[in-house]
Write a protein that holds these residues in place. Structure first.
Motif, PDB file in Angstrom:
ATOM      1  N   ALA A  63       0.819  -1.217   0.000  1.00 25.50           N
ATOM      2  CA  ALA A  63       0.000   0.000   0.000  1.00 25.50           C
ATOM      3  C   ALA A  63       0.852   1.266   0.000  1.00 25.50           C
ATOM      4  O   ALA A  63       0.532   2.244  -0.695  1.00 25.50           O
ATOM      5  N   ALA A  64       1.932   1.277   0.773  1.00 22.74           N
ATOM      6  CA  ALA A  64       2.777   2.481   0.820  1.00 22.74           C
ATOM      7  C   ALA A  64       3.438   2.733  -0.526  1.00 22.74           C
ATOM      8  O   ALA A  64       3.536   3.879  -0.970  1.00 22.74           O
ATOM      9  N   VAL A  65       3.892   1.665  -1.206  1.00 26.60           N
ATOM     10  CA  VAL A  65       4.481   1.829  -2.538  1.00 26.60           C
ATOM     11  C   VAL A  65       3.426   2.352  -3.508  1.00 26.60           C
ATOM     12  O   VAL A  65       3.696   3.250  -4.327  1.00 26.60           O
ATOM     13  N   ALA A  66       2.231   1.808  -3.435  1.00 30.38           N
ATOM     14  CA  ALA A  66       1.154   2.270  -4.320  1.00 30.38           C
ATOM     15  C   ALA A  66       0.895   3.765  -4.126  1.00 30.38           C
ATOM     16  O   ALA A  66       0.830   4.530  -5.096  1.00 30.38           O
ATOM     17  N   TRP A  67       0.757   4.188  -2.870  1.00 28.50           N
ATOM     18  CA  TRP A  67       0.532   5.606  -2.611  1.00 28.50           C
ATOM     19  C   TRP A  67       1.720   6.446  -3.073  1.00 28.50           C
ATOM     20  O   TRP A  67       1.543   7.559  -3.571  1.00 28.50           O
ATOM     21  N   ARG A  68       2.934   5.947  -2.922  1.00 34.63           N
ATOM     22  CA  ARG A  68       4.119   6.707  -3.342  1.00 34.63           C
ATOM     23  C   ARG A  68       4.119   6.945  -4.854  1.00 34.63           C
ATOM     24  O   ARG A  68       4.526   7.999  -5.321  1.00 34.63           O
ATOM     25  N   THR A  69       3.658   5.950  -5.627  1.00 32.49           N
ATOM     26  CA  THR A  69       3.617   6.158  -7.074  1.00 32.49           C
ATOM     27  C   THR A  69       2.603   7.235  -7.438  1.00 32.49           C
ATOM     28  O   THR A  69       2.832   8.023  -8.358  1.00 32.49           O
ATOM     29  N   GLY A  70       1.482   7.264  -6.713  1.00 36.55           N
ATOM     30  CA  GLY A  70       0.502   8.328  -6.960  1.00 36.55           C
ATOM     31  C   GLY A  70       1.054   9.690  -6.619  1.00 36.55           C
ATOM     32  O   GLY A  70       0.878  10.655  -7.373  1.00 36.55           O
ATOM     33  N   LEU A  71       1.763   9.788  -5.499  1.00 36.76           N
ATOM     34  CA  LEU A  71       2.365  11.063  -5.095  1.00 36.76           C
ATOM     35  C   LEU A  71       3.516  11.451  -6.021  1.00 36.76           C
ATOM     36  O   LEU A  71       3.746  12.640  -6.275  1.00 36.76           O
ATOM     37  N   TRP A  72       4.242  10.463  -6.535  1.00 33.85           N
ATOM     38  CA  TRP A  72       5.299  10.747  -7.516  1.00 33.85           C
ATOM     39  C   TRP A  72       4.715  11.455  -8.727  1.00 33.85           C
ATOM     40  O   TRP A  72       5.227  12.486  -9.168  1.00 33.85           O
ATOM     41  N   TYR A  73       3.636  10.885  -9.260  1.00 36.12           N
ATOM     42  CA  TYR A  73       3.044  11.510 -10.443  1.00 36.12           C
ATOM     43  C   TYR A  73       2.524  12.912 -10.096  1.00 36.12           C
ATOM     44  O   TYR A  73       2.795  13.888 -10.809  1.00 36.12           O
ATOM     45  N   TRP A  74       1.816  13.030  -9.010  1.00 43.20           N
ATOM     46  CA  TRP A  74       1.193  14.291  -8.617  1.00 43.20           C
ATOM     47  C   TRP A  74       2.230  15.404  -8.437  1.00 43.20           C
ATOM     48  O   TRP A  74       2.007  16.538  -8.868  1.00 43.20           O
ATOM     49  N   ASN A  75       3.343  15.082  -7.844  1.00 40.55           N
ATOM     50  CA  ASN A  75       4.326  16.100  -7.484  1.00 40.55           C
ATOM     51  C   ASN A  75       5.376  16.371  -8.548  1.00 40.55           C
ATOM     52  O   ASN A  75       6.047  17.410  -8.483  1.00 40.55           O
ATOM     53  N   THR A  76       5.546  15.467  -9.507  1.00 41.95           N
ATOM     54  CA  THR A  76       6.667  15.635 -10.440  1.00 41.95           C
ATOM     55  C   THR A  76       6.309  15.606 -11.917  1.00 41.95           C
ATOM     56  O   THR A  76       7.145  15.954 -12.747  1.00 41.95           O
ATOM     57  N   GLN A  77       5.111  15.171 -12.280  1.00 35.59           N
ATOM     58  CA  GLN A  77       4.796  14.984 -13.699  1.00 35.59           C
ATOM     59  C   GLN A  77       3.716  15.948 -14.183  1.00 35.59           C
ATOM     60  O   GLN A  77       2.728  16.177 -13.494  1.00 35.59           O
ATOM     61  N   SER A  78       3.913  16.472 -15.383  1.00 25.45           N
ATOM     62  CA  SER A  78       2.936  17.394 -15.980  1.00 25.45           C
ATOM     63  C   SER A  78       2.015  16.709 -16.969  1.00 25.45           C
ATOM     64  O   SER A  78       0.970  17.263 -17.323  1.00 25.45           O
ATOM     65  N   GLY A  79       2.400  15.498 -17.449  1.00 19.92           N
ATOM     66  CA  GLY A  79       1.561  14.809 -18.414  1.00 19.92           C
ATOM     67  C   GLY A  79       1.252  15.679 -19.615  1.00 19.92           C
ATOM     68  O   GLY A  79       2.133  16.379 -20.128  1.00 19.92           O
TER      69      GLY A  79
END
Length: 368
Positions: free
Chosen positions: A291-307
């Motif tokens: 679960a922590a890894v899953a949440w970290r991937t979501g936060l990674w995208y949110w904080n670093t990616q513009s898509g």
């Protein structure tokens, strides 16, 4: 439920291994202690603007006495810890300067013993990882290394919940009454240390708006935190970009959407894993098993990616560009500019519901 299918230009954040770093002893008398037990020190005990801030043997002088008044600043000799020239770049030195309330003087002291400048989303760092006296301090991408771990005076505030997150566990449960047990509140809270500027930047209203925006998009992507993996299995083989030099070592069909933002494609797993210090390219299944890894991937995208957008979702919220820009950055190429207004409306409805739970207004520019 749309999977994220967006190419990554570069991984902009680095590993946070706070759970695996030994916690130093508590600092005393307002000292900030770090590498080799040495203190954050103002060179020459000077209160002149631009005085260097360095690492030095602890000596109990006023040059090493820091206060955390609860307004986001760290102060010594009547002045504020300041990033030189308001830079957000790796290696930007810190100094002492008249307190101005500007973003380069804002710091978050986390429970993981990081001191973070949210404007840069970078950590206070001992240059070159050396404990020699007079080593200059700087900001640097957060790594979880011992040269970024500090004991600092506690300030007031802290988010209003025992976890320090602006969303309490009871509010989280209210937002997701039918959630899958995989998506735990504790897993989310554990993941927050990877991006300590998230929901801790700006006013209390802005922090709550950002948390609501992230969780609203997550809710849309996962059917209310019900789905851990993408439901359309026919899509699974599609997410291997064989043109990448590293290929798809976990298998052609291993990079399907997983987690709160439905991370997909081999290049996204590679970039997220590199940023978080986890080998997700070879073991993408971690995102559906931890679960922590899953949440970290979501936060990674949110904080670093513009898509397909022009800014990260994090920046969209802290700079008050509006919730609509977070939609654009996550799935704008399929939903925004009239492409799928029903999906946009679904996200907006959830965001308005969550801001209501948190007791803040949703702000302007909700649509894309």
């Amino acid at each position: 439920m749309a999977a994220v299918r967006l190419a990554v230009c570069a991984a902009l954040a680095a590993v946070f291994a706070a759970l695996f770093v030994a916690v130093p002893a508590q600092a005393a008398d307002g000292q900030i202690t770090g590498l080799a037990g040495k203190c954050v020190d103002v060179a020459g005990a000077s209160s002149t603007n631009g005085a260097a801030v360095q690492l030095y043997d602890c000596n109990g002088t006023t040059a090493q006495r820091w206060s955390n008044p609860g307004d986001g600043t760290l102060r010594a000799l009547g002045k504020c810890l300041d990033v030189v020239d308001r830079s957000t770049a790796d290696g930007a030195a810190v100094q002492l300067w008249d307190c101005s309330g500007s973003a380069n003087q804002q710091w978050v002291v986390t429970s993981a013993h990081d001191i973070v400048n949210p404007a840069a989303n970078k950590c206070l760092d001992v240059r070159d990882n050396t404990s020699a006296n007079a080593t200059r301090l700087q900001i640097w991408t957060c790594t979880g290394g011992s040269n970024q771990k500090w004991n600092a005076p506690a300030g007031s505030g802290g988010g209003g919940t025992p976890s320090g997150f602006v969303v309490s566990e009871s509010q989280f449960n209210q937002m997701f009454p039918g959630r899958n047990g995989f998506y735990t509140y504790s897993g989310l809270v554990a993941a927050l240390s990877s991006y300590p500027g998230f929901a801790k930047t700006g006013s209390d209203t802005v922090r709550k708006q950002e948390a609501a925006a992230f969780l609203a998009n997550v809710s849309h992507e996962t059917g209310g935190l019900v789905y851990v993996v993408e439901q359309n299995t026919a899509n699974y083989p599609h997410y291997c970009d064989a043109s990448q030099s590293y290929g798809c070592p976990a298998g052609q069909a291993a990079y399907y959407g997983r987690g709160p933002i439905q991370l997909s494609w081999n290049f996204n797993y590679k970039a997220a894993g590199d940023a978080l210090g986890i080998d997700l390219l070879h073991n993408p299944w971690l995102v559906e098993n931890d679960a922590a890894v899953a949440w970290r991937t979501g936060l990674w995208y949110w904080n670093t990616q513009s898509g397909p957008g022009s800014m990260t979702p994090h920046n969209a919220m802290i700079n008050q560009a509006g919730f609509g820009q977070t939609i654009r950055s996550i799935n704008g190429s399929l939903e925004c500019d009239g492409r799928n207004p029903a999906q946009v409306q679904s996200r907006v409805d959830r965001y308005q519901q969550f801001t209501s739970i948190l007791g803040v207004s949703p702000g302007a520019n909700l649509y894309c």
